[in-house]
Design a protein around this motif. Structure first.
Motif, PDB file in Angstrom:
ATOM      1  N   GLU A   1       0.808  -1.207   0.000  1.00  0.00           N
ATOM      2  CA  GLU A   1       0.000   0.000   0.000  1.00  0.00           C
ATOM      3  C   GLU A   1       0.850   1.270   0.000  1.00  0.00           C
ATOM      4  OE1 GLU A   1      -2.972  -0.489  -0.637  1.00  0.00           O
ATOM      5  OE2 GLU A   1      -3.341  -2.524   0.054  1.00  0.00           O
ATOM      6  N   TRP A   2       0.249   2.347  -0.456  1.00  0.00           N
ATOM      7  CA  TRP A   2       0.953   3.626  -0.567  1.00  0.00           C
ATOM      8  C   TRP A   2       1.424   4.161   0.782  1.00  0.00           C
ATOM      9  CZ3 TRP A   2      -0.809   7.838   2.109  1.00  0.00           C
ATOM     10  CH2 TRP A   2      -2.104   7.740   2.625  1.00  0.00           C
ATOM     11  N   ASP A   3       0.690   3.833   1.866  1.00  0.00           N
ATOM     12  CA  ASP A   3       1.040   4.375   3.176  1.00  0.00           C
ATOM     13  C   ASP A   3       2.147   3.595   3.876  1.00  0.00           C
ATOM     14  OD1 ASP A   3      -0.383   2.079   3.787  1.00  0.00           O
ATOM     15  OD2 ASP A   3      -1.844   3.077   5.084  1.00  0.00           O
TER      16      ASP A   3
END
Length: 307
Positions: free
Chosen positions: A257-259
């Motif tokens: 995920e991007w986070d």
């Protein structure tokens, strides 16, 4: 449609590829409950509010066993040099969450095929540890996981485990489910439907013959698959295709995920590897993964309890 991105390494070394275009012991059992989530059951009542004979004693014995088991895990955490003991997972959900294919991971006609997912839908603050292939057979790892009561799910390839079936039988005897990662860890989309079916069904038969039970979970090598892969898997008795949302190493965590973080229900991938492939051992990897998981407030739960 082709799913996944090929690994930067082959079946024997390196880490499995995390799918970008499109883009899963049994477990050893969770650590025994804490005072908040695993207290003694309420004593049974008999007559006008009286406790049933022996109820208080049974409740006390249960609580004492739970406390002793938890203390054993705390001692094991010190022995294995974990910064903190693993957090206690909540009880398995009575109603299993509905598993569906992650958006963007579909193939044509996917409604009739096993779901492909990277996270289990749950509000429990748990993650799931899965370990692939079978190249490394570290006895210290087996001992560590048993003493720490950390559940995990294995996805094994026969060409890597056939030289030491007893190692994986010991794992299975401790409660770990052995699932399908194909016979020879080949890149599935490059194969015909018939060849893919040989790889998957052949491993189903081998696991049943060697370990006594056919798996229902399948993870394609490198996380790569196409429609033929899932059709073949279904024909071999596969019910679900767990991929992963994070990957653990002895010195880092990688995230999909991007986070770059963990989320409730995330599946963590790692491998049966050692110093030949990593700068560390399998216990080193577990120490790093568990530090990350525990520091973020997560417990490791048994994947099969949620499926």
């Amino acid at each position: 449609m082709l799913h996944g991105r090929r690994s930067t390494a082959g079946p024997r070394g390196g880490r499995a590829g995390v799918a970008a275009a499109a883009l899963l012991v049994a477990a050893l059992g969770t650590a025994c409950g804490s005072s908040q989530d695993s207290g003694a059951p309420a004593p049974a009542k008999s007559g006008k509010g009286a406790e049933a004979p022996g109820a208080a004693g049974a409740a006390g014995t249960y609580a004492e066993k739970q406390k002793a088991a938890r203390l054993a895990v705390i001692a094991a955490a010190k022995k294995w040099k974990l910064d903190k003991p693993p957090l206690v997972a909540p009880p398995a959900p009575e109603e299993k969450p509905e598993i569906t294919t992650r958006d963007g991971f579909e193939v044509d006609g996917h409604d009739e095929l096993p779901p492909v997912f990277t996270t289990v839908p749950t509000e429990d603050k748990v993650v799931f540890l899965t370990i692939d292939d079978g190249a490394e057979k570290d006895p210290e790892f087996l001992k560590m996981m048993q003493e720490l009561k950390i559940p995990y799910t294995a996805f094994v390839s026969d060409y890597l485990i056939r030289d030491d079936y007893p190692y994986f039988k010991a794992m299975q005897a401790a409660g770990v489910t052995l699932n399908n990662h194909t016979l020879n860890h080949r890149y599935m989309p490059a194969l015909s439907y018939e060849k893919q079916r040989e790889e998957i069904c052949g491993q189903q038969d081998t696991i049943r013959k060697t370990f006594g039970k056919r798996p229902t979970l399948f993870r394609p090598p490198y996380g790569n698959y196409n429609e033929d892969t899932l059709r073949a898997a279904k024909s071999c008795g596969i019910k679900a295709v767990p991929l992963w949302n994070a990957e653990g190493f002895p010195n880092r965590m990688d995230y999909r995920e991007w986070d770059r973080d963990l989320h409730p229900g995330d599946i963590i991938l790692t491998h049966f590897r050692g110093r030949e492939d990593w700068k560390g051992t399998m216990p080193d990897m577990i120490r790093h993964v568990m530090k990350t998981v525990t520091d973020k407030g997560y417990a490791v739960a048994r994947l099969e309890d949620y499926l």
